[in-house]
Design an enzyme around this catalytic site. Sequence first.
Site, PDB file in Angstrom:
ATOM      1  N   CYS A  64      -1.589   7.636  -5.750  1.00 47.97           N
ATOM      2  CA  CYS A  64      -0.178   7.276  -5.528  1.00 47.97           C
ATOM      3  C   CYS A  64       0.224   6.058  -6.362  1.00 47.97           C
ATOM      4  O   CYS A  64      -0.592   5.191  -6.644  1.00 47.97           O
ATOM      5  CB  CYS A  64       0.107   7.050  -4.047  1.00 47.97           C
ATOM      6  SG  CYS A  64      -0.542   5.517  -3.378  1.00 47.97           S
TER       7      CYS A  64
ATOM      8  N   TYR B 107       0.830  -1.204   0.000  1.00 53.81           N
ATOM      9  CA  TYR B 107       0.000   0.000   0.000  1.00 53.81           C
ATOM     10  C   TYR B 107       0.866   1.256   0.000  1.00 53.81           C
ATOM     11  O   TYR B 107       2.017   1.232   0.427  1.00 53.81           O
ATOM     12  CB  TYR B 107      -0.966  -0.002   1.203  1.00 53.81           C
ATOM     13  CG  TYR B 107      -0.304   0.145   2.558  1.00 53.81           C
ATOM     14  CD1 TYR B 107       0.146  -0.969   3.254  1.00 53.81           C
ATOM     15  CD2 TYR B 107      -0.144   1.397   3.135  1.00 53.81           C
ATOM     16  CE1 TYR B 107       0.736  -0.849   4.498  1.00 53.81           C
ATOM     17  CE2 TYR B 107       0.449   1.537   4.383  1.00 53.81           C
ATOM     18  CZ  TYR B 107       0.900   0.412   5.064  1.00 53.81           C
ATOM     19  OH  TYR B 107       1.491   0.537   6.292  1.00 53.81           O
ATOM     20  N   CYS B 108       0.265   2.334  -0.515  1.00 57.56           N
ATOM     21  CA  CYS B 108       0.876   3.662  -0.381  1.00 57.56           C
ATOM     22  C   CYS B 108      -0.213   4.592   0.140  1.00 57.56           C
ATOM     23  O   CYS B 108      -1.170   4.121   0.752  1.00 57.56           O
ATOM     24  CB  CYS B 108       1.500   4.126  -1.692  1.00 57.56           C
ATOM     25  SG  CYS B 108       0.440   4.026  -3.133  1.00 57.56           S
ATOM     26  N   ASP B 109      -0.096   5.896  -0.130  1.00 57.19           N
ATOM     27  CA  ASP B 109      -1.025   6.836   0.500  1.00 57.19           C
ATOM     28  C   ASP B 109      -2.481   6.604   0.105  1.00 57.19           C
ATOM     29  O   ASP B 109      -3.383   6.830   0.884  1.00 57.19           O
ATOM     30  CB  ASP B 109      -0.635   8.270   0.140  1.00 57.19           C
ATOM     31  CG  ASP B 109       0.523   8.732   1.012  1.00 57.19           C
ATOM     32  OD1 ASP B 109       0.569   8.334   2.183  1.00 57.19           O
ATOM     33  OD2 ASP B 109       1.377   9.475   0.507  1.00 57.19           O
TER      34      ASP B 109
END
Lengths: 140, 136
Positions: A106, A100-102
């Site tokens: 993203c 995951y990222c933001d």
Amino acid sequence: MKTLREAALLLVLAVVPALATGLYHPKRPAWSGQAEALPRATIAQAQSWGNRVLWVDARSTEAYRTGHIPGAVSLPMMNWERQLPEFLQAWTPDRKIIVYCDGGSCQASEEVARRLKRELGLEEVTVLQEGWAAWRRDVR
Amino acid sequence: MKALWPWLGRLVLGGIFAYAAVTKLLDPAAFATDIGHYRLLPHSATVLLANYLPWLELLCSTAVLCRRQERGALTILVILCLMFALALASAWIRDLDITCGCFGHGTTTGVPWAMVRNAILALIAVALLRCPARQA
């Protein structure tokens, strides 16, 4: 006028090696559309997998320190070499990796997921839909 | 000192663009991925740019460093900087969480810092263009 002639010459000259790159470079970009799409998981799906999930946080180390999904391993692209041993220590073949990222727009999670597949040959790599933002909204 | 700055400017501008070009040439596919992250161009245009842009940067930087076709090279570099600025600004406005891709794949520079560096490079190129040939 001389300046324009010089610029035109350089623009044309660059075409020749660019063609060679497109035809023969071992790492040339593919013409055949986008790369294969990565599977995506929602928070609910991820939670249904229980302890089998290995969360991978693709955000910056600073963002990870500020807050992350419990048990997540930090593996941002910019610290790949340094953080990889920690990831390998946490990973076992039976675990499903969710990166995951933001969230929203993203790209970091996709980059890390593709790199895990490409460099480590891992099969079960999934990207968390809406990322950290979804976790904060739905779980915390 | 006044006579020294054009040489210094050339070295900085040419050196940075040459380095940027070489890092992209090592892995054009990864550079194409970076361009794709900006979501501005269709895939075919991204591939063309990933193959072409590093060579253009390399030729222009070599021209600036060797002082051959220099004014043409500086003009192209100014235009490239303007294009990069537009792309970076659009990424910033759309809040895209990407690295700039300026020095190949996996570089860590975020958009704001890349914009500052890009502006400095553009200013150096413009200053060199305005420099009288005999002084330079």
